[in-house]
Design a protein around this motif. Structure first.
Motif, PDB file in Angstrom:
ATOM      1  N   TRP A  98     -26.970  26.532 -49.026  1.00 12.14           N
ATOM      2  CA  TRP A  98     -27.149  27.344 -50.239  1.00 12.14           C
ATOM      3  C   TRP A  98     -26.520  28.724 -50.103  1.00 12.14           C
ATOM      4  O   TRP A  98     -26.602  29.540 -50.996  1.00 12.14           O
ATOM      5  CB  TRP A  98     -28.629  27.463 -50.594  1.00 12.14           C
ATOM      6  CG  TRP A  98     -29.468  28.034 -49.495  1.00 12.14           C
ATOM      7  CD1 TRP A  98     -29.679  29.357 -49.233  1.00 12.14           C
ATOM      8  CD2 TRP A  98     -30.208  27.312 -48.512  1.00 12.14           C
ATOM      9  NE1 TRP A  98     -30.480  29.489 -48.142  1.00 12.14           N
ATOM     10  CE2 TRP A  98     -30.830  28.266 -47.682  1.00 12.14           C
ATOM     11  CE3 TRP A  98     -30.407  25.950 -48.256  1.00 12.14           C
ATOM     12  CZ2 TRP A  98     -31.648  27.896 -46.608  1.00 12.14           C
ATOM     13  CZ3 TRP A  98     -31.218  25.595 -47.194  1.00 12.14           C
ATOM     14  CH2 TRP A  98     -31.820  26.552 -46.372  1.00 12.14           C
TER      15      TRP A  98
ATOM     16  N   ARG B 278     -30.398  22.628 -63.131  1.00 11.12           N
ATOM     17  CA  ARG B 278     -28.944  22.691 -62.992  1.00 11.12           C
ATOM     18  C   ARG B 278     -28.462  24.109 -62.738  1.00 11.12           C
ATOM     19  O   ARG B 278     -27.594  24.345 -61.908  1.00 11.12           O
ATOM     20  CB  ARG B 278     -28.271  22.127 -64.245  1.00 11.12           C
ATOM     21  CG  ARG B 278     -27.850  20.675 -64.086  1.00 11.12           C
ATOM     22  CD  ARG B 278     -26.579  20.347 -64.847  1.00 11.12           C
ATOM     23  NE  ARG B 278     -26.635  20.719 -66.244  1.00 11.12           N
ATOM     24  CZ  ARG B 278     -27.335  20.076 -67.165  1.00 11.12           C
ATOM     25  NH1 ARG B 278     -28.041  19.012 -66.821  1.00 11.12           N
ATOM     26  NH2 ARG B 278     -27.348  20.468 -68.416  1.00 11.12           N
ATOM     27  N   LEU B 279     -29.094  25.071 -63.447  1.00  9.01           N
ATOM     28  CA  LEU B 279     -28.737  26.476 -63.223  1.00  9.01           C
ATOM     29  C   LEU B 279     -29.010  26.861 -61.771  1.00  9.01           C
ATOM     30  O   LEU B 279     -28.190  27.500 -61.117  1.00  9.01           O
ATOM     31  CB  LEU B 279     -29.566  27.379 -64.142  1.00  9.01           C
ATOM     32  CG  LEU B 279     -29.100  27.530 -65.582  1.00  9.01           C
ATOM     33  CD1 LEU B 279     -29.969  28.565 -66.288  1.00  9.01           C
ATOM     34  CD2 LEU B 279     -27.640  27.975 -65.635  1.00  9.01           C
ATOM     35  N   ARG B 281     -29.287  24.894 -59.157  1.00  8.38           N
ATOM     36  CA  ARG B 281     -28.399  24.193 -58.233  1.00  8.38           C
ATOM     37  C   ARG B 281     -27.036  24.866 -58.173  1.00  8.38           C
ATOM     38  O   ARG B 281     -26.440  24.990 -57.115  1.00  8.38           O
ATOM     39  CB  ARG B 281     -28.235  22.730 -58.666  1.00  8.38           C
ATOM     40  CG  ARG B 281     -29.427  21.867 -58.314  1.00  8.38           C
ATOM     41  CD  ARG B 281     -29.371  20.578 -59.089  1.00  8.38           C
ATOM     42  NE  ARG B 281     -28.263  19.744 -58.664  1.00  8.38           N
ATOM     43  CZ  ARG B 281     -28.388  18.746 -57.792  1.00  8.38           C
ATOM     44  NH1 ARG B 281     -29.544  18.470 -57.279  1.00  8.38           N
ATOM     45  NH2 ARG B 281     -27.359  18.041 -57.447  1.00  8.38           N
ATOM     46  N   LYS B 282     -26.570  25.309 -59.337  1.00  5.67           N
ATOM     47  CA  LYS B 282     -25.277  25.959 -59.384  1.00  5.67           C
ATOM     48  C   LYS B 282     -25.305  27.249 -58.553  1.00  5.67           C
ATOM     49  O   LYS B 282     -24.394  27.536 -57.800  1.00  5.67           O
ATOM     50  CB  LYS B 282     -24.925  26.277 -60.839  1.00  5.67           C
ATOM     51  CG  LYS B 282     -23.442  26.237 -61.110  1.00  5.67           C
ATOM     52  CD  LYS B 282     -23.176  26.223 -62.586  1.00  5.67           C
ATOM     53  CE  LYS B 282     -21.729  26.543 -62.878  1.00  5.67           C
ATOM     54  NZ  LYS B 282     -21.479  26.687 -64.307  1.00  5.67           N
ATOM     55  N   ARG B 283     -26.388  27.978 -58.726  1.00  3.72           N
ATOM     56  CA  ARG B 283     -26.541  29.222 -57.979  1.00  3.72           C
ATOM     57  C   ARG B 283     -26.596  28.973 -56.482  1.00  3.72           C
ATOM     58  O   ARG B 283     -26.185  29.800 -55.693  1.00  3.72           O
ATOM     59  CB  ARG B 283     -27.835  29.919 -58.410  1.00  3.72           C
ATOM     60  CG  ARG B 283     -27.611  31.151 -59.255  1.00  3.72           C
ATOM     61  CD  ARG B 283     -28.902  31.908 -59.360  1.00  3.72           C
ATOM     62  NE  ARG B 283     -29.198  32.613 -58.136  1.00  3.72           N
ATOM     63  CZ  ARG B 283     -28.963  33.907 -57.946  1.00  3.72           C
ATOM     64  NH1 ARG B 283     -28.468  34.616 -58.925  1.00  3.72           N
ATOM     65  NH2 ARG B 283     -29.254  34.497 -56.816  1.00  3.72           N
ATOM     66  N   GLY B 285     -25.045  26.680 -54.931  1.00  2.00           N
ATOM     67  CA  GLY B 285     -23.802  26.131 -54.404  1.00  2.00           C
ATOM     68  C   GLY B 285     -23.765  24.628 -54.230  1.00  2.00           C
ATOM     69  O   GLY B 285     -22.957  24.123 -53.474  1.00  2.00           O
ATOM     70  N   PRO B 287     -22.596  21.081 -55.007  1.00  2.00           N
ATOM     71  CA  PRO B 287     -21.446  20.578 -55.751  1.00  2.00           C
ATOM     72  C   PRO B 287     -21.854  19.718 -56.951  1.00  2.00           C
ATOM     73  O   PRO B 287     -22.856  19.011 -56.884  1.00  2.00           O
ATOM     74  CB  PRO B 287     -20.690  19.745 -54.720  1.00  2.00           C
ATOM     75  CG  PRO B 287     -21.683  19.424 -53.655  1.00  2.00           C
ATOM     76  CD  PRO B 287     -22.669  20.540 -53.655  1.00  2.00           C
TER      77      PRO B 287
END
Lengths: 263, 288
Positions: A98, B278-279, B281-283, B285, B287
């Motif tokens: 992360w 989803r937000l 997870r994006k933060r 990193g 994929p």
């Protein structure tokens, strides 16, 4: 720097370490005596169960010896840790998925309380040192296995410890990547002048990298031979075809075999 | 299109079976009527008469759809007949219970991971708590909270919802907080990291995928809890109360429309949780 070169950095005297397991006590280290000097590149080689990793972990205060003395920079391993005496590189890169590569390198710096500006500056510097300049913003999954391990070395270098402890850092990588990383590790060592303790089970890797090779054998884990390498500090990859190299490799192999005969 | 087609196929199948079942179940009433009038009816006459009864045993899809539309869009959202109004009451209860459940689940998981004695004493009770039927427990919680002077129904509803939703969060967080392996813990030890730093920098972020996976289960459980909390006597607001009124006063259309409104609400809640996930997870990193 020259007169520092003979300073003992790690000193083990009569070191014993016994694990209590469900099957009874296991002697992981028996009567280990070893002195590692400033600037040495020391490899520990031996079959599994010979205590090479245990010894490295004892230096890092991750294991506690049962008896004997162990000094790191003249302190107990625990005190040395608090003084940030060493960086530790594990077999797996163990980067946090992360965090970006730069974020991973900053992890120890955050814990050790470096300022934001210094964190950035140090991250840039060590990324350059392991030839990962420009990869700071990538996430670990975007990098190959070899690059990830380089990033984990950068993480261990970031807080300027004098000692770098590496536990089979390239064991999980393929031969070609391994060769390149061995070369780079030597360059890194020459540039930084650090004392390196390196666990491996590859004879060519140990001989190629080390100024001192510690051959160990199992049950109980002990040192059977310590070889001071006559190879020059400057080592191109093809030094591995030289006569001296083959002679040292032969001695290491003999040492390993002798250890096994005693079973 | 490849994803929509299977869904539509299943949906079409359900609608067909539903219509068939409506005809079959509602026909009884048509035959009874005919018998009382002393006439006979053919199936060709029966089928149309099963489609638009006032109190059908099983209302066909178009009746439920019409009632649902009437409830959602046919009146001011402040009206007591509006499903939007009742849906919002249920939504509010669900969110309160969800929040309470998350807080309780995370705090308990932290304590269980940190203290062995908590692991041994609390964990079995947490599991036992979920074996008690919530319909039996809900009236007790409502009575108890009114005894304590809480006349507002929001509090007992939130407690019932939290009672169901804390559990998935607890189980996932215990697993998530224990996810870091020995090597990662050793690494932090070599930095001399404190326990608090180990928690904040390693255990907590490592548990996030587990946390978000549990949220979808928890939000659905919280909605069920809220509806159950609205069922016992006295409730006049919320989709649960609406369902009870529909069933008690023989208004199957109201009941079915409320049921579908609850299903829509559940779908919306899961979409929202999925979006937040989803937000996050994006933060972090991840994929894709």
């Amino acid at each position: 720097m020259k007169d520092m070169a003979s300073q003992p950095v790690i000193e083990a005297k009569g070191l014993n370490l016994v694990f209590q397991t469900a099957d009874g006590p296991v002697q992981a280290l028996k009567d280990v005596n070893l002195t590692i000097n400033q600037g040495d590149f020391v490899s520990f080689i031996g079959p599994s169960g010979c205590g090479k990793t245990t010894f490295l972990r004892a230096i890092a205060a991750l294991e506690t010896p049962t008896s004997g003395t162990l000094r790191v920079n003249g302190m107990t391993p625990d005190e040395a840790r608090r003084k940030r005496a060493y960086g530790y590189v594990f077999q797996a890169a163990g980067l946090y998925p992360w965090r970006t590569i730069a974020g991973n390198i900053k992890l120890p710096l955050e814990i050790m309380g470096f300022s934001k500006a210094e964190q950035d500056e140090r991250t840039e510097r060590v990324l350059e040192l392991v030839e990962l300049k420009g990869f700071g913003k990538k996430f670990p999954w975007q990098l190959s296995g070899g690059m990830q391990q380089r990033a984990s070395i950068a993480r261990a270098l970031a807080f300027d410890a004098d000692i770098l402890l590496m536990d089979e850092p390239f064991g999980a990588l393929d031969e070609i990547v391994r060769d390149r990383l061995n070369e780079e590790t030597l360059k890194l060592w020459a540039r930084t002048g650090k004392t390196i303790g390196f666990v491996t089970h590859s004879i060519p890797e140990a001989v190629y990298l080390s100024t001192k090779i510690v051959v160990m054998s199992p049950r109980p884990g002990r040192i059977t031979d310590v070889i001071d390498s006559p190879l020059p500090k400057e080592r191109p990859l093809d030094i591995r075809d030289s006569r001296e190299f083959i002679e040292i490799a032969h001695r290491v192999r003999e040492g390993l075999r002798a250890g096994h005969h005693e079973d | 299109m490849n994803r929509v087609l299977p869904v539509l196929t299943v949906l079409a199948g359900i609608v067909v079976i539903w219509y068939a079942a409506s005809v079959w179940m509602n026909a009884t009433w048509v035959f009874d009527q005919a018998e009382r009038a002393g006439t006979t009816v053919t199936w060709a006459e029966v089928i149309p008469q099963t489609m638009n009864q006032d109190r059908p045993l099983l209302p066909p899809p178009h009746q439920v759809g019409a009632e649902l539309w009437k409830g959602l869009a046919g009146q001011a959202v402040t009206s007591k007949r509006s499903l939007v109004y009742h849906g919002f009451v249920t939504f509010k209860g669900t969110m309160m219970g969800f929040g309470l459940g998350i807080v309780a689940g995370v705090l308990l998981a932290m304590a269980i991971v940190r203290f062995r004695v908590m692991d041994m004493s609390v964990m079995p009770w947490a599991i036992i708590s979920q074996t008690v039927p919530i319909v039996a427990l809900a009236p007790m919680i409502i009575t108890l909270s009114s005894q304590l002077g809480l006349t507002d129904r929001d509090v007992p509803k939130a407690i019932i919802a939290a009672y169901l939703s804390f559990f998935p969060v607890l189980v996932s967080m215990v697993k998530g907080l224990r996810a870091p392996d020995q090597m990662q813990l050793d690494l932090l030890r070599t930095y001399g990291a404190s326990e608090g730093e180990t928690f904040l920098k390693l255990r907590l972020p490592a548990s996030m995928p587990y946390f978000f996976a549990s949220l979808k289960v928890a939000v659905a459980a919280s909605l069920v809890g809220t509806i159950v909390g609205e069922l016992p006597t006295g409730a006049i607001e919320g989709l649960g109360a609406r369902m009870l009124i529909g069933s008690q006063f023989g208004e199957p259309l109201i009941m079915w429309a409320s049921l579908f409104a609850a299903a829509i609400l559940a779908g919306l809640l899961i979409v929202i949780v999925g979006f937040v996930e989803r937000l996050a997870r994006k933060r972090m990193g991840v994929p894709g």
